[in-house]
Design a protein around this motif. Structure first.
Motif, PDB file in Angstrom:
ATOM      1  N   VAL A  32       0.845  -1.204   0.000  1.00  9.87           N
ATOM      2  CA  VAL A  32       0.000   0.000   0.000  1.00  9.87           C
ATOM      3  C   VAL A  32       0.879   1.253   0.000  1.00  9.87           C
ATOM      4  O   VAL A  32       0.607   2.222  -0.724  1.00  9.87           O
ATOM      5  CB  VAL A  32      -0.973  -0.020   1.200  1.00  9.87           C
TER       6      VAL A  32
ATOM      7  N   TYR B  19      -9.656  -0.864   5.411  1.00 14.78           N
ATOM      8  CA  TYR B  19      -8.433  -1.194   6.122  1.00 14.78           C
ATOM      9  C   TYR B  19      -7.329  -1.405   5.102  1.00 14.78           C
ATOM     10  O   TYR B  19      -7.471  -2.222   4.185  1.00 14.78           O
ATOM     11  CB  TYR B  19      -8.576  -2.451   6.990  1.00 14.78           C
TER      12      TYR B  19
ATOM     13  N   ASP C 247      -6.947  -2.192  -3.780  1.00 13.43           N
ATOM     14  CA  ASP C 247      -6.259  -2.987  -2.768  1.00 13.43           C
ATOM     15  C   ASP C 247      -6.887  -4.382  -2.762  1.00 13.43           C
ATOM     16  O   ASP C 247      -7.968  -4.593  -2.232  1.00 13.43           O
ATOM     17  CB  ASP C 247      -6.390  -2.300  -1.399  1.00 13.43           C
TER      18      ASP C 247
HETATM   19  N1  PMP Z   1      -5.042  -4.148   2.840  1.00  9.29           N
HETATM   20  C1  PMP Z   1      -6.028  -4.998   3.139  1.00  9.29           C
HETATM   21  C2  PMP Z   1      -7.264  -4.988   2.305  1.00  9.29           C
HETATM   22  C3  PMP Z   1      -5.914  -5.887   4.212  1.00  9.29           C
HETATM   23  O1  PMP Z   1      -6.924  -6.720   4.503  1.00  9.29           O
HETATM   24  C4  PMP Z   1      -4.729  -5.879   4.963  1.00  9.29           C
HETATM   25  C5  PMP Z   1      -4.522  -6.839   6.126  1.00  9.29           C
HETATM   26  N2  PMP Z   1      -5.645  -7.283   6.776  1.00  9.29           N
HETATM   27  C6  PMP Z   1      -3.718  -4.980   4.618  1.00  9.29           C
HETATM   28  C7  PMP Z   1      -3.903  -4.136   3.553  1.00  9.29           C
HETATM   29  C8  PMP Z   1      -2.431  -4.908   5.375  1.00  9.29           C
HETATM   30  O2  PMP Z   1      -1.671  -6.050   5.203  1.00  9.29           O
HETATM   31  P1  PMP Z   1      -0.545  -6.452   6.269  1.00  9.29           P
HETATM   32  O3  PMP Z   1      -1.265  -6.772   7.535  1.00  9.29           O
HETATM   33  O4  PMP Z   1       0.144  -7.632   5.669  1.00  9.29           O
HETATM   34  O5  PMP Z   1       0.355  -5.278   6.404  1.00  9.29           O
END
Ligand code: PMP
Length: 450
Positions: free
Chosen positions: A131, A154, A260
């Protein structure tokens, strides 16, 4: 692929789990989230089944939050992992066969508009890293500063990713974050009390307003970031027209559109990418979680080659790709292709939703069932019909005691979320659903009589 005897639960938590958790609790700030609700210490896993250190066997209906799409310790993937680990493990981002192989595989399964026209950047091991790279790419391409994100989103735990995440609980202690982030409504007809079309129209009008209003809007937008299906927000599946509308607005305003796909992508919904259900292609797309095949931390950001592209070294990081994880990722994608698991996910997902809908027919507290493929959500209301109950919490506990692992989601933890490995068999799914439907029955009766 799976343990034979799932579920088989003696008494949970067992003494070894308790002891391990007790010893860990005061020295490990990161191991509390799941054991807090469900005290389990994992020992091993096979396919869609896991064992704790006391020998209890569970059906895993959350797969490490959608990481283990090909199941725990998938032997086909592990074969390649062992081979690669024996040979070579780490090299920052110098070329390797494993690296090229995964990039080519990602290109092969990319959404139509990106396939053959994209570049991949590995920013780091986590979804948050992907992200961050997406946010930086958006800014790099626009000289803009502002971002449109969505309520309920999120996107991760690092500062940029937290900025576009909406839930205050994750970020209020850390402000100021990125200054120009505005959250538009994400269409959620059930919550909005609107028709699907009205919810979509309302959300799109707000996005438009944020980009175009010279007084209250974003003066200098860099992009729009959106989950094609919101995961942590509660498996919120937007009605038709939303993603297409956001695409059009991004194009009209000449800002990159970021999808995302970290939770909903890589086959989870029965298409490689959730956005393919809507036939909409982003300019930038993030992926992580299932990308590391059998759980290696690995993420990537894919983007259209028409954007200003980064070259070597433009985005730094020691772990710009994990060679063993890349090998695992490629093999996992192959496994999904060879076993036609996308079709399986679509078919089995319908079965899960049908079972939940059936349970909801006579149960007003089970208010809505949604999702696509093996990304399933069921939203509950309390006994008075209010949306902020704790039913999903209670279901989670009941299922744990009966040998099925589920993990809630949603703003108030009132959405039961199922995201099992795509290798879940019909038999195991049936056993799990029997327990889940019992749990719904038991826990809603309990909340109704409180
Ligand atoms: N984007 C989305 C849509 C997620 O569901 C998540 C994790 N739940 C993340 C980003 C972040 O990923 P990470 O926990 O591996 O940093």
């Amino acid at each position: 692929l799976h343990y034979d005897e799932a579920p088989s639960v003696d008494s949970v938590p067992g003494p070894k789990s308790r002891e391990l958790i007790r010893r860990q609790e005061n020295i490990d700030s990161s191991a509390v989230a799941y054991p807090e609700d469900i005290p389990i210490a994992f020992d091993s896993g096979k396919g869609a089944t896991v064992r704790d250190v006391d020998g209890n066997t569970f059906i895993d209906m959350f797969a490490g939050i959608g990481v283990l799409n090909v199941g725990h310790s998938n032997p086909y993937v592990l074969e390649a992992v062992h081979e690669q680990a024996d040979k070579f493990v780490h090299t920052v981002d110098f070329p390797t066969e494993a690296r090229l192989e995964l990039i080519e595989k990602l290109d092969e399964i990319a959404p139509e508009g990106l396939r053959g026209n994209m570049r991949t950047v590995f920013g780091g091991p986590t979804g948050s890293d992907a992200v961050e790279a997406a946010i930086k790419l958006s800014k790099y391409n626009t000289d803009g500063t502002g971002l449109v994100a969505f309520r309920g989103a999120y996107h991760g735990a690092t500062s940029g990713a937290m900025s576009v995440t909406s839930n205050k609980k994750f970020k209020e202690a850390y402000t100021p974050l990125l200054p120009d982030v505005v959250h538009a409504p994400y269409p959620h007809p059930f919550r909005d009390g609107k028709s699907p079309q009205e919810s979509v129209d309302h959300a799109l009008e707000e996005v438009q307003q944020i980009l175009e209003d010279p007084y209250g809007g974003l003066a200098n937008p860099a992009g729009i970031i959106v989950e094609p299906i919101q995961g942590e927000g509660g498996v919120v599946t937007p009605p038709e027209g939303f993603l297409k509308g956001v695409r059009d607005i991004a194009t009209d305003n000449d800002v990159p559109l970021v999808f995302d796909e970290i939770q909903c992508g890589l086959g989870r919904t029965g298409e490689w990418w959730a956005s393919e259900w809507d036939g909409v292609t982003p300019d930038i797309m993030t992926t992580a979680k299932a990308l590391g095949g059998v759980g290696f931390p690995l993420s990537a950001t894919m983007y259209h080659e028409d954007l200003d592209t980064w070259g070597s070294g433009d985005h730094a990081g020691t772990y710009r790709g994990h060679v063993v994880g890349m090998r695992a990722g490629t093999r996992a994608i192959e496994y999904i292709q060879e076993h036609d698991l996308l079709a399986h996910a679509r078919e089995l997902g319908e079965y899960l939703r049908d079972r939940l809908r059936e349970a909801g027919e006579s149960n007003p507290q089970l208010a809505e069932v949604r999702g696509r493929g093996l990304f399933v959500g069921a939203e509950f209301v309390d006994a008075d019909g209010n949306p902020d109950g704790d039913v999903a919490d209670a279901i989670q506990d009941y299922c744990f005691e009966h040998g099925v692992l589920v993990w809630k989601a949603g703003r108030h933890g009132n959405v039961l979320r199922l995201l099992p490995p795509l290798v879940l068999t019909h038999d195991l799914a049936e056993t799990a659903m029997d327990v889940i439907v019992d749990a719904v029955e038991q826990t809603t009766t309990a909340t109704a009589t409180r």
